[in-house]
Design a protein around this motif. Sequence first.
Motif, PDB file in Angstrom:
ATOM      1  N   ASP A 104      18.427 -14.547 -34.451  1.00 11.82           N
ATOM      2  CA  ASP A 104      18.874 -13.146 -34.477  1.00 11.82           C
ATOM      3  C   ASP A 104      18.402 -12.496 -35.783  1.00 11.82           C
ATOM      4  N   ILE A 105      18.626 -13.200 -36.893  1.00 10.32           N
ATOM      5  CA  ILE A 105      18.253 -12.654 -38.209  1.00 10.32           C
ATOM      6  C   ILE A 105      16.727 -12.541 -38.329  1.00 10.32           C
ATOM      7  N   LEU A 106      16.037 -13.547 -37.829  1.00  8.64           N
ATOM      8  CA  LEU A 106      14.569 -13.532 -37.906  1.00  8.64           C
ATOM      9  C   LEU A 106      13.971 -12.393 -37.082  1.00  8.64           C
ATOM     10  N   TYR A 160      19.673  -3.856 -36.984  1.00  7.56           N
ATOM     11  CA  TYR A 160      18.560  -4.516 -36.280  1.00  7.56           C
ATOM     12  C   TYR A 160      19.009  -5.770 -35.526  1.00  7.56           C
ATOM     13  N   LEU A 161      20.239  -6.204 -35.787  1.00  5.14           N
ATOM     14  CA  LEU A 161      20.724  -7.430 -35.129  1.00  5.14           C
ATOM     15  C   LEU A 161      21.121  -7.144 -33.683  1.00  5.14           C
ATOM     16  N   ASP A 162      21.177  -8.193 -32.875  1.00  6.83           N
ATOM     17  CA  ASP A 162      21.581  -8.030 -31.467  1.00  6.83           C
ATOM     18  C   ASP A 162      22.973  -7.422 -31.354  1.00  6.83           C
ATOM     19  N   THR A 163      23.790  -7.620 -32.382  1.00  6.42           N
ATOM     20  CA  THR A 163      25.195  -7.190 -32.359  1.00  6.42           C
ATOM     21  C   THR A 163      25.373  -5.781 -32.922  1.00  6.42           C
ATOM     22  N   LYS A 164      24.279  -5.021 -32.963  1.00  2.47           N
ATOM     23  CA  LYS A 164      24.339  -3.715 -33.662  1.00  2.47           C
ATOM     24  C   LYS A 164      25.481  -2.806 -33.197  1.00  2.47           C
ATOM     25  N   ASP A 165      25.883  -2.923 -31.940  1.00  9.05           N
ATOM     26  CA  ASP A 165      26.930  -2.027 -31.426  1.00  9.05           C
ATOM     27  C   ASP A 165      28.329  -2.616 -31.502  1.00  9.05           C
ATOM     28  N   ILE A 166      28.462  -3.819 -32.044  1.00 11.26           N
ATOM     29  CA  ILE A 166      29.801  -4.427 -32.025  1.00 11.26           C
ATOM     30  C   ILE A 166      30.230  -4.857 -33.431  1.00 11.26           C
ATOM     31  N   PRO A 167      31.532  -4.728 -33.722  1.00 11.70           N
ATOM     32  CA  PRO A 167      31.995  -5.100 -35.065  1.00 11.70           C
ATOM     33  C   PRO A 167      31.899  -6.606 -35.290  1.00 11.70           C
ATOM     34  N   ASP A 168      31.917  -7.026 -36.546  1.00  9.22           N
ATOM     35  CA  ASP A 168      31.882  -8.461 -36.841  1.00  9.22           C
ATOM     36  C   ASP A 168      33.140  -9.145 -36.286  1.00  9.22           C
ATOM     37  N   PRO A 169      33.020 -10.398 -35.876  1.00  7.07           N
ATOM     38  CA  PRO A 169      34.213 -11.101 -35.367  1.00  7.07           C
ATOM     39  C   PRO A 169      35.277 -11.255 -36.461  1.00  7.07           C
ATOM     40  N   ILE A 192      29.383 -24.365 -37.153  1.00  8.63           N
ATOM     41  CA  ILE A 192      29.032 -23.062 -36.574  1.00  8.63           C
ATOM     42  C   ILE A 192      27.976 -23.216 -35.487  1.00  8.63           C
ATOM     43  N   SER A 193      27.196 -24.314 -35.534  1.00  8.93           N
ATOM     44  CA  SER A 193      26.139 -24.572 -34.546  1.00  8.93           C
ATOM     45  C   SER A 193      25.251 -23.347 -34.309  1.00  8.93           C
ATOM     46  N   ASN A 194      24.870 -22.688 -35.423  1.00 11.61           N
ATOM     47  CA  ASN A 194      23.916 -21.580 -35.333  1.00 11.61           C
ATOM     48  C   ASN A 194      24.436 -20.390 -34.519  1.00 11.61           C
ATOM     49  N   TYR A 195      25.745 -20.217 -34.511  1.00 15.94           N
ATOM     50  CA  TYR A 195      26.306 -19.005 -33.867  1.00 15.94           C
ATOM     51  C   TYR A 195      26.043 -17.832 -34.806  1.00 15.94           C
ATOM     52  N   MET A 196      26.817 -16.794 -34.764  1.00 15.04           N
ATOM     53  CA  MET A 196      26.472 -15.545 -35.462  1.00 15.04           C
ATOM     54  C   MET A 196      26.513 -15.689 -36.990  1.00 15.04           C
ATOM     55  N   MET A 197      25.444 -16.253 -37.530  1.00 15.47           N
ATOM     56  CA  MET A 197      25.396 -16.607 -38.952  1.00 15.47           C
ATOM     57  C   MET A 197      25.703 -15.427 -39.875  1.00 15.47           C
ATOM     58  N   TRP A 198      25.175 -14.287 -39.569  1.00 12.50           N
ATOM     59  CA  TRP A 198      25.382 -13.090 -40.400  1.00 12.50           C
ATOM     60  C   TRP A 198      26.784 -12.511 -40.154  1.00 12.50           C
ATOM     61  N   GLN A 199      27.130 -12.407 -38.881  1.00  8.11           N
ATOM     62  CA  GLN A 199      28.326 -11.673 -38.483  1.00  8.11           C
ATOM     63  C   GLN A 199      29.623 -12.409 -38.812  1.00  8.11           C
TER      64      GLN A 199
END
Length: 241
Positions: A140-142, A170-179, A191-198
């Motif tokens: 996602d970040i890349l 630019y992230l796939d989650t652009k329209d949704i708030p961070d968890p 985390i198994s490479n889940y939403m690393m940024w979010q």
Amino acid sequence: MAEVKNVPLHVAIIMDGNGRWAKKRFLPRTAGHAAGSKIVENICELAFNKGVKYLTVYAFSTENWKRPDSEVKTIMNLLREYLKDCIKKSTKNNMRIRVIGERSRLDEDIQNQIKELEEASKNNTGLNFTVALNYGGRDDILRAARKAAHDYKDGKIDIDAFEEKDFAAYLDTKDIPDPDLLIRTSGEFRISNYMMWQLAYSEIYVTDVLWPDFNEAELDKALAYFAARDRRFGGIKTDNK
Ligand code: IPE
Ligand code: IPE
Ligand code: MG
């Protein structure tokens, strides 16, 4: 159960343990995936009734392609069924559906189903349900970095004024708030490479319960855990000022 205050706006779930659930029953791993996919709808409904507005589930990671072909095929077929059902369900319960992850590696019919589902549910005002499919946090970040680099090349970005929120767009989650809360079933603390940024400031709840066994009582436990957390986001407690 007493009403829980301080409900997380966005809950992310790593639905893990389907294989172990099946193994315990001397069933093939694929039976675990079938059982796991069946409970998703119920958890969506329960979460929404408890005040959760965004729910994001990890269905298939960029690393899950490493599994045997037959297992990947079964998961993709379950997904086809699931997406088909989703069209009907989202109309009935007003759910808005999004898919995050890299789509071009998915079969074309699945890509089309996703497009149709996102389009059909885009004006729905109930639960914002997101499925992470061929999703990897690093990927996602890349991909975001690549898009931003192209925009820079096209003169659309002022590098010195480029901030976190600009990158997040630019992230796939652009329209949704961070968890606010991450739930992982099956006891693994990773985390198994889940939403690393979010997930930077999400509260993390890990339960030993295997995903197909996850139910209302387990969801209540996770929400109660969240409600008791003191989130500081790097600051100090507000009543300590
Ligand atoms: C999670 O269950 C589902 C996917 C990763 C697709 P697993 O299949 O990882 O189950 P375990 O971890 O082997 O028990
Ligand atoms: C994470 O579970 C991915 C999904 C639930 C889709 P995995 O089972 O793939 O994660 P690892 O291998 O235990 O880290
Ligand atoms: Mg697993």
